[in-house]
Design a protein around this motif. Sequence first.
Motif, mmCIF file in Angstrom:
data_model
loop_
_atom_site.group_PDB
_atom_site.id
_atom_site.type_symbol
_atom_site.label_atom_id
_atom_site.label_comp_id
_atom_site.label_asym_id
_atom_site.label_seq_id
_atom_site.Cartn_x
_atom_site.Cartn_y
_atom_site.Cartn_z
ATOM 1 N N THR A 187 3.905 -6.689 7.053
ATOM 2 C CA THR A 187 3.196 -5.362 6.564
ATOM 3 C C THR A 187 3.726 -4.754 5.302
ATOM 4 O O THR A 187 2.887 -4.201 4.808
ATOM 5 N N GLU A 188 4.940 -4.794 5.270
ATOM 6 C CA GLU A 188 5.407 -4.587 3.790
ATOM 7 C C GLU A 188 4.669 -5.166 2.624
ATOM 8 O O GLU A 188 4.606 -4.469 1.561
ATOM 9 N N ALA A 189 4.604 -6.602 2.816
ATOM 10 C CA ALA A 189 3.831 -7.152 1.866
ATOM 11 C C ALA A 189 2.424 -6.865 1.784
ATOM 12 O O ALA A 189 1.912 -6.641 0.427
ATOM 13 N N TYR A 190 1.917 -6.641 2.778
ATOM 14 C CA TYR A 190 0.308 -5.837 2.498
ATOM 15 C C TYR A 190 0.345 -4.686 1.880
ATOM 16 O O TYR A 190 -0.592 -4.360 1.015
ATOM 17 N N ARG A 191 1.450 -3.673 2.086
ATOM 18 C CA ARG A 191 1.386 -2.640 1.713
ATOM 19 C C ARG A 191 1.731 -2.360 -0.046
ATOM 20 O O ARG A 191 0.872 -1.670 -0.707
ATOM 21 N N ILE A 192 2.498 -3.452 -0.387
ATOM 22 C CA ILE A 192 2.571 -3.793 -1.880
ATOM 23 C C ILE A 192 1.576 -4.346 -2.261
ATOM 24 O O ILE A 192 0.990 -3.670 -3.586
ATOM 25 N N LEU A 193 0.986 -5.257 -1.994
ATOM 26 C CA LEU A 193 -0.259 -5.865 -2.704
ATOM 27 C C LEU A 193 -1.549 -5.370 -2.644
ATOM 28 O O LEU A 193 -2.344 -5.762 -3.188
ATOM 29 N N ARG A 194 -1.845 -4.582 -1.721
ATOM 30 C CA ARG A 194 -3.242 -3.944 -1.533
ATOM 31 C C ARG A 194 -3.248 -2.689 -2.596
ATOM 32 O O ARG A 194 -4.471 -2.333 -2.860
ATOM 33 N N ASP A 195 -2.319 -2.249 -3.038
ATOM 34 C CA ASP A 195 -2.082 -1.045 -3.995
ATOM 35 C C ASP A 195 -2.082 -1.625 -5.248
ATOM 36 O O ASP A 195 -1.011 -2.286 -5.859
ATOM 37 N N PRO A 196 -2.974 -1.517 -6.190
ATOM 38 C CA PRO A 196 -3.218 -2.161 -7.643
ATOM 39 C C PRO A 196 -1.778 -1.739 -8.393
ATOM 40 O O PRO A 196 -1.492 -2.547 -8.984
ATOM 41 N N GLU A 197 -1.370 -0.446 -8.251
ATOM 42 C CA GLU A 197 -0.028 0.047 -9.198
ATOM 43 C C GLU A 197 1.036 -0.848 -8.580
ATOM 44 O O GLU A 197 1.998 -1.530 -9.326
#
Length: 208
Positions: A187-197
């Motif tokens: 979930t943490e990985a997805y939170r980071i990679l889905r946000d462009p910035e």
Amino acid sequence: MPDRLIMYQGSAGRKSRRRHTRKTPQGVSCDLGELIDLSNSGIRLSSKHKPGLQIGELTTLNLSAPDGSLRLRAHLVWLKRISLRRFEMGFTFINVRADVAVQLDSLLNTGRLHAAEQSSAGGYGTNTRSWSRPDKIAEEPDYYAVLGVSRDASDEEIRLAFRTLARKYHPDAGGNEATSAEFARTTEAYRILRDPELRRQFDRKRAG
């Protein structure tokens, strides 16, 4: 499955696969909520307010006992609303050093951090030194590797990879403490990679 917050109810009648016994030691409290129970690998809390954390987010929990305090790094693994003004949440501890694990075990079994410091007369000494030194935080993981995608993966590829892993590791799928930790990492990985910035910042750090 919501992206920002995953809330679920435990499956009724599901057999527990926990590796560690959960206890509710008297006199122990946590700064983030009321203690429901505690184990060597995680903690469950109750609160009147929804915590300002996302599923998978890393935080520091402060546990207080009559003879000191203990700080532990933990991932928020699950969160659920049990009534209009009551939430329950589960955390998995990470990077617990050996010396901290000893204190945590003492806390579970005696409600104190320094049971090993009992005097020969059987009482506790006056030493109330705090074990509040935070655990060393692990190096930031490779979030692309966590999701199993390439560094040039599209948003859709990242989303599909997350959905596949989330179904595999979600606590409602009957997992244990280990799979709960994997769910938090995913979930943490997805939170980071889905946000462009956030993804650009992560890429810059990895490149540096």
